[in-house]
Design an enzyme around this catalytic site. Structure first.
Site, PDB file in Angstrom:
ATOM      1  N   CYS A   2       0.835  -1.211   0.000  1.00 20.64           N
ATOM      2  CA  CYS A   2       0.000   0.000   0.000  1.00 20.64           C
ATOM      3  C   CYS A   2       0.868   1.259   0.000  1.00 20.64           C
ATOM      4  CB  CYS A   2      -0.940  -0.001   1.208  1.00 20.64           C
ATOM      5  SG  CYS A   2      -2.008   1.460   1.265  1.00 20.64           S
ATOM      6  N   CYS A  20      -0.504   4.146   2.096  1.00 24.66           N
ATOM      7  CA  CYS A  20      -0.279   4.010   3.543  1.00 24.66           C
ATOM      8  C   CYS A  20       1.185   4.253   3.895  1.00 24.66           C
ATOM      9  CB  CYS A  20      -0.628   2.605   4.030  1.00 24.66           C
ATOM     10  SG  CYS A  20      -2.090   1.894   3.291  1.00 24.66           S
ATOM     11  N   ASP A  21       2.099   3.679   3.117  1.00 21.74           N
ATOM     12  CA  ASP A  21       3.494   3.609   3.546  1.00 21.74           C
ATOM     13  C   ASP A  21       4.460   4.491   2.751  1.00 21.74           C
ATOM     14  OD1 ASP A  21       2.667   1.731   5.405  1.00 21.74           O
ATOM     15  OD2 ASP A  21       3.057   0.036   4.082  1.00 21.74           O
TER      16      ASP A  21
END
Ligand code: NDP
Length: 325
Positions: free
Chosen positions: A137, A140-141
């Site tokens: 992701c 997200c990261d």
């Protein structure tokens, strides 16, 4: 001994979508039951640092966030069941679901929040470096790889969107695709090819994720050319696998309308499925955003949609009673 549990709202799944639905339903006095499923807490329980869930100035841990959400749901009156649903009957009311130990759940409304799982390449080195440079992701990261060289694996909409997103943090992004044409929509392809900081490597697959340094993290990818078999090395500190997701909808095949990728179809702008009284929220119906906060948002919508459905059904039943009297 098996038991029968009856509720006005049964929620399947205990990630941000299911627990947000539970918090809203419990506060509306509906005494919801949440069946936790195979991965209590959902995908966030396999994540470490979370920096994009609103309300926390400092980095928090995914498992901690889910513990808090569960505690909050229980505190306001949710009943949590540690069970796995193996059978559904949506053809009659109340709906009837069966757990793998034989318990039966009867419910007036059903909220499906069973989520989706990222697909992985299945390499041992990928597993060893998950959370240490290997992620599924970028939204997200990606932030954790500011100013670093990063690579995205895949050729669909997700991979192209993730490559474009990563240019917010990195000026050296490589997209690695196993064929020589992308599956992504034309408009996304045009944006990708026009971006000066993205390189596309065609006909390449990951043979190995290479770790190094202390603490250990991803340092490179060994790539295999899918045409010639030749192996090459790409130095990179972030490897984002974007080869698709599996929505957890096997149970609903033949019972609900699913799209070509297996996601539950809902009416635009709502969480209503094709079966009145059945609602879907979170990643099981959303293949575009897939964030904890969007899952929580649609969980709230599902609880409100279900409450409205019950209120309307009760109103109609009362009116019928009056007319019949
Ligand atoms: P897709 O299934 O569309 O694409 C997966 C990609 O990964 C393909 O290019 C595929 O290659 C590649 N791939 C699959 N397995 C492997 C493997 N083992 N090794 C290497 N490469 C592999 O998944 P997406 O997540 O991109 O999209 C899923 C759905 O969600 C689609 O319907 C998409 O349109 C939709 N979506 C829509 C968005 C939007 O509207 N903004 C955003 C994101 C997704 P190959 O092409 O060779 O098969």
């Amino acid at each position: 001994m098996t038991a029968t549990h009856s509720t006005r709202m049964l929620i399947l799944g205990s990630g941000p979508a299911g627990l947000s639905a539970a918090i809203y339903a419990a506060r509306a006095g509906m005494k919801p039951i949440v069946v936790q499923g195979i991965q209590p807490g959902g995908q966030l329980t396999t994540t470490t640092d979370v920096e994009n869930y609103p309300g926390f100035k400092d980095v928090i841990q995914g498992p901690w966030l889910m513990e808090q959400m569960q505690a909050q749901a229980e505190h306001v009156g949710t009943r949590m069941m540690y069970d796995m649903i193996v059978g559904v009957d949506l053809s009659r009311r109340p709906f009837r679901l069966t757990g793998d130990g034989g318990d039966v759940y009867e419910c007036d409304t059903l909220v499906i929040a069973t989520g989706a799982q990222a697909k992985w390449l299945g390499l041992g080195s990928e597993d060893a470096l998950k959370g240490k440079g290997v992620s599924a992701c970028a939204t997200c990261d990606g932030f954790f790889y500011r100013g670093k060289k990063v690579a995205v694996i895949g050729g669909g909409n997700t991979a192209v969107e993730e490559a474009l997103y990563l240019t917010n943090h990195s000026d050296d992004v490589t997209l690695i695709h196993r064929r020589d044409t992308l599956r992504a929509e034309r408009i996304l392809q045009e944006r990708l090819f026009a971006h000066p900081n993205i390189t596309v490597l065609w006909n390449k697959e990951v043979a190995e994720f290479v770790g190094g340094g202390a603490p250990e993290g991803l340092v490179a990818l060994n790539l295999r050319d899918t045409v010639t078999g030749e192996i090459s090395r790409l130095d990179t500190e972030g490897g984002f696998v974007a080869i698709g997701h599996h929505p957890a909808t096997e149970l609903f095949v033949g019972h609900l309308e699913l799209d070509a990728d297996g996601y539950i179809r809902v009416e635009t702008g709502s969480t209503r499925t094709a079966v009145p009284g059945v609602f879907a929220c979170g990643d099981v119906m959303d293949k575009v955003y897939r964030q904890a906060v969007t899952a929580a948002g649609t969980g709230c919508m599902a609880a409100l949609d279900a409450e409205k459905f019950l209120a309307e059904a009760e109103f109609e039943a009362k009116q019928k009673e009056t007319l019949d009297a």
